[in-house]
Design an enzyme around this catalytic site. Structure first.
Site, short mmCIF file in Angstrom:
data_model
loop_
_atom_site.label_atom_id
_atom_site.label_comp_id
_atom_site.label_asym_id
_atom_site.label_seq_id
_atom_site.Cartn_x
_atom_site.Cartn_y
_atom_site.Cartn_z
CG ASN A 162 -0.38 -0.21 2.50
OD1 ASN A 162 0.70 -0.77 2.61
ND2 ASN A 162 -1.04 0.24 3.53
N GLY A 165 9.69 -11.65 -4.74
CA GLY A 165 8.91 -12.85 -5.01
C GLY A 165 7.72 -12.98 -4.11
N GLY A 214 5.04 -14.15 -1.20
CA GLY A 214 5.09 -14.27 0.25
C GLY A 214 5.22 -15.72 0.70
N GLY A 218 9.01 -15.07 1.05
CA GLY A 218 8.73 -14.52 2.39
C GLY A 218 8.80 -15.61 3.45
CD GLU A 238 3.10 -1.99 13.63
OE1 GLU A 238 1.91 -1.61 13.75
OE2 GLU A 238 3.88 -2.04 14.59
CD GLU A 248 6.85 -0.94 12.07
OE1 GLU A 248 5.94 -0.31 11.53
OE2 GLU A 248 7.61 -1.71 11.46
O1 TXE Z 1 -1.18 -8.85 2.24
P1 TXE Z 1 -0.08 -9.87 2.76
P2 TXE Z 1 -2.29 -9.13 1.16
C1 TXE Z 1 -4.50 -6.08 4.68
C2 TXE Z 1 -5.64 -5.67 3.79
C3 TXE Z 1 -5.53 -6.59 2.65
C4 TXE Z 1 -5.12 -7.85 3.37
C5 TXE Z 1 -4.45 -8.86 2.51
O2 TXE Z 1 -6.86 -5.90 4.45
O3 TXE Z 1 -6.72 -6.74 1.98
O4 TXE Z 1 -4.23 -7.41 4.34
O5 TXE Z 1 -3.45 -8.25 1.75
C6 TXE Z 1 4.22 -11.14 2.39
N1 TXE Z 1 5.49 -15.47 4.86
N2 TXE Z 1 -3.29 -5.31 4.53
O6 TXE Z 1 -2.73 -10.55 1.18
O7 TXE Z 1 -0.19 -11.17 2.05
C7 TXE Z 1 3.76 -10.60 1.04
O8 TXE Z 1 4.54 -11.13 0.00
C8 TXE Z 1 6.14 -14.31 4.75
C9 TXE Z 1 -3.03 -4.36 5.56
O9 TXE Z 1 -1.85 -8.58 -0.11
O10 TXE Z 1 -0.14 -9.84 4.22
C10 TXE Z 1 3.95 -9.12 1.27
O11 TXE Z 1 5.32 -8.77 1.10
N3 TXE Z 1 5.68 -13.26 4.07
C11 TXE Z 1 -1.66 -3.85 5.50
C12 TXE Z 1 3.55 -8.95 2.73
O12 TXE Z 1 3.66 -10.23 3.30
C13 TXE Z 1 4.49 -13.37 3.47
C14 TXE Z 1 -1.03 -3.64 4.20
C15 TXE Z 1 2.14 -8.41 2.96
O13 TXE Z 1 1.23 -9.18 2.21
C16 TXE Z 1 3.74 -14.56 3.55
C17 TXE Z 1 -1.37 -4.69 3.27
C18 TXE Z 1 4.29 -15.64 4.28
N4 TXE Z 1 3.66 -16.80 4.41
C19 TXE Z 1 -2.50 -5.44 3.45
N5 TXE Z 1 2.60 -14.36 2.86
C20 TXE Z 1 -1.29 -2.79 6.50
N6 TXE Z 1 -1.27 -3.16 7.78
O14 TXE Z 1 -0.97 -1.68 6.16
C21 TXE Z 1 2.62 -13.11 2.37
N7 TXE Z 1 3.77 -12.50 2.72
#
Ligand code: TXE
Length: 477
Positions: A148, A202, A204, A208, A246, A458
């Site tokens: 975001n 790549g 998550g 990740g 977070e 943070e």
């Molecule tokens: O985020 P993900 P997503 C919320 C928002 C959104 C929802 C899902 O509601 O609709 O989360 O978003 C990495 N091990 N927020 O699915 O998957 C991924 O590659 C390690 C709120 O797109 O949580 C990316 O770099 N890493 C939020 C990061 O995690 C992993 C901002 C975030 O992606 C992983 C974004 C794993 N198993 C979404 N799986 C905020 N708090 O600001 C994914 N990732």
């Protein structure tokens, strides 16, 4: 454009040679490729980080300061290029991307000074002994950031991690990798030693996951969805890793009848729809005291109807595109759910197809009325340009509704009564409370949420403490 990983100061292709498509949300088209990294790439990055760690930890604070400050200056100098890239990669308006690049530079500048000023504590035991507490770098740490506010949040993690003497293996979101890639070039130019920052691109679940699973990453700083956060915590817990999470939010925006309504309404437009509502701090549930409900509602709808939506690179657009197709579909799905739950759509409620950009992912800013405070649309994070508006009568009632979600990130309160402000701030279950403002950030303050919005804080000393291990030394006299 084909991106590479950044390992040990060099740009290298993924070991398996596999790539993922990168989309431009404003057109819905593929415009680049990013490494589909695997554990093998992560292991290379970890090796590089391990080799660089001791020497970086022993680098004098002033040297750390200088190089981090140079990175900040280079971000400033390349602001336009970075902002353009961020806007194309994420879908956010260019003007907003420019502001975020300022903040990315500020993150480095702020923690550059922290490197110089961080100090240890000492506790004297009268004439018996003295304790001093060293705060030593943890070693190799993992930083995983979302899509975001891509560079803004990436640097928010990396800067304190390296300021504290750690070396980093980082993964930006696969949806928005470009500015993190560009930052690596700037780090080389600034003279950041090889291996201090390593970036693996790549998925998550693959790259990740490998960062979190490695026994060599001793701490993980993560910003993202709550479900991912839960999974990550479960993976990291048996290894007793330090975790900073977070996560999501479902933030209340409470407008009391005695508020400065001009200011409250103007800011509510921003706090609801800035960055297409894709900011974890956006207020998504607007509670308005009954005496001014009709007025606030009418004026808010009128203002939102004026918001321009379309090509993010067009300086006149206030609202850009939604980051990805799956997220676009998720947000539209919530609008459908809202209808089933009995919502009246006051404005928006549909996809938008700007001329020439018909395949881009645009959603009109949407205001929903008439939903119960505890329905799914008021409980679950939508994370898009969709808010609900609800009337309330008393302070007790609004506190009950505001606190009813599993989330506890941020609240905004509008009132001219100091007592109301303090009482509500005291009773609301959130990590951050803004009174008569929104997103006014002092980087020294603790940032983060309670409940399912995360673990840890943070910012400022909180971040420096997270990225260091305290060691107490007791000397008897
Ligand atoms: O985020 P993900 P997503 C919320 C928002 C959104 C929802 C899902 O509601 O609709 O989360 O978003 C990495 N091990 N927020 O699915 O998957 C991924 O590659 C390690 C709120 O797109 O949580 C990316 O770099 N890493 C939020 C990061 O995690 C992993 C901002 C975030 O992606 C992983 C974004 C794993 N198993 C979404 N799986 C905020 N708090 O600001 C994914 N990732």
């Amino acid at each position: 454009m084909r991106l590479s990983n950044f390992i040990n100061g060099a740009f290298i292709a993924p070991v398996d040679g596999q790539y993922l498509n990168n989309f431009n949300p404003s057109t819905g088209e593929v415009y680049g490729e990013i490494p589909d990294s695997t554990e093998a790439d992560v292991l290379l990055a970890i090796e590089a980080a391990k080799s660089a760690q001791l020497s970086w930890a022993n680098t004098p604070a002033e040297e750390k300061f200088k190089v981090m400050n140079r990175i900040a200056e280079l971000i400033d100098a390349n602001r336009e290029k970075l902002a353009m890239a961020e806007s194309m990669d994420q879908g956010k308006p260019l003007w907003l991307a420019r502001n975020e690049m300022n903040r990315a530079a500020q993150n480095f500048r702020f923690f550059a000074t922290a490197a110089m000023q961080f100090s240890s504590e000492s506790h004297a035991m009268e004439d018996k002994a003295i304790n001093y507490t060293l705060r030593q770098p943890i070693g190799v740490v993992g930083c995983i950031s979302p899509w975001n506010l891509p560079l803004y949040l990436f640097t928010w993690k990396i800067a304190p991690a390296i300021a504290a003497g750690n070396t980093v293996v980082a993964k930006p979101s696969e949806f928005t990798p470009v500015t993190a890639f560009m930052l690596c070039e700037l780090c080389n130019e600034a003279g950041l030693p090889a291996g201090v920052l390593n970036v693996v691109h790549g998925l998550g679940q693959k790259a990740g996951q490998a960062i979190v699973e490695s026994k060599f990453t001793k701490a993980i700083s993560f910003t993202g969805g709550t479900a991912t956060g839960k999974h990550l915590a479960a993976t990291a817990a048996p290894m007793f890793k330090k975790l900073s999470l977070e996560l999501g939010g479902k933030n209340p925006n409470i407008i009391f009848a005695d508020a400065d309504l001009n200011k409250a309404i103007k800011t509510t437009v921003n706090s609801s729809f800035m960055n297409q509502g894709e900011i974890c701090l956006c207020g998504s549930r607007v509670f308005v005291q009954r005496a001014v409900y009709q007025e606030v509602k009418d004026r808010l709808v009128a203002e939102v109807n004026q918001l321009t939506i379309g090509n993010p690179l067009d300086e006149n657009m206030r609202i850009g595109a939604i980051v990805s197709k799956p997220h676009y579909e998720k947000v539209l799905g919530y609008i459908e759910l809202a209808k089933e739950e009995g919502a009246t759509i006051l404005t928006g409620g549909k996809a938008v197809h700007p001329s020439g950009l018909e395949n881009g992912w645009y959603i009109a800013p949407t205001i929903l009325e008439g939903l119960p405070f505890d329905c799914r649309c008021n409980m679950e994070e939508i994370f898009g340009p969709v808010i609900t508006i609800m009337p309330f009568d008393t302070e007790e009632e609004v506190l009950e509704m505001a606190n009813a979600t599993e989330y506890g990130l941020a609240a905004t309160v509008w009132t001219s009564n100091l007592n109301t402000a303090h009482r509500v701030a005291n009773k609301i279950q959130m990590g951050i409370v803004w009174i008569n403002c929104w997103l006014l950030r002092d980087l020294r303050t603790p940032f983060g949420g309670t409940k399912s919005s995360g673990v840890g804080r943070e910012g400022g000393w909180e971040a420096m403490k997270f990225f260091t291990e305290p060691k107490n030394v007791c000397i008897a006299f």
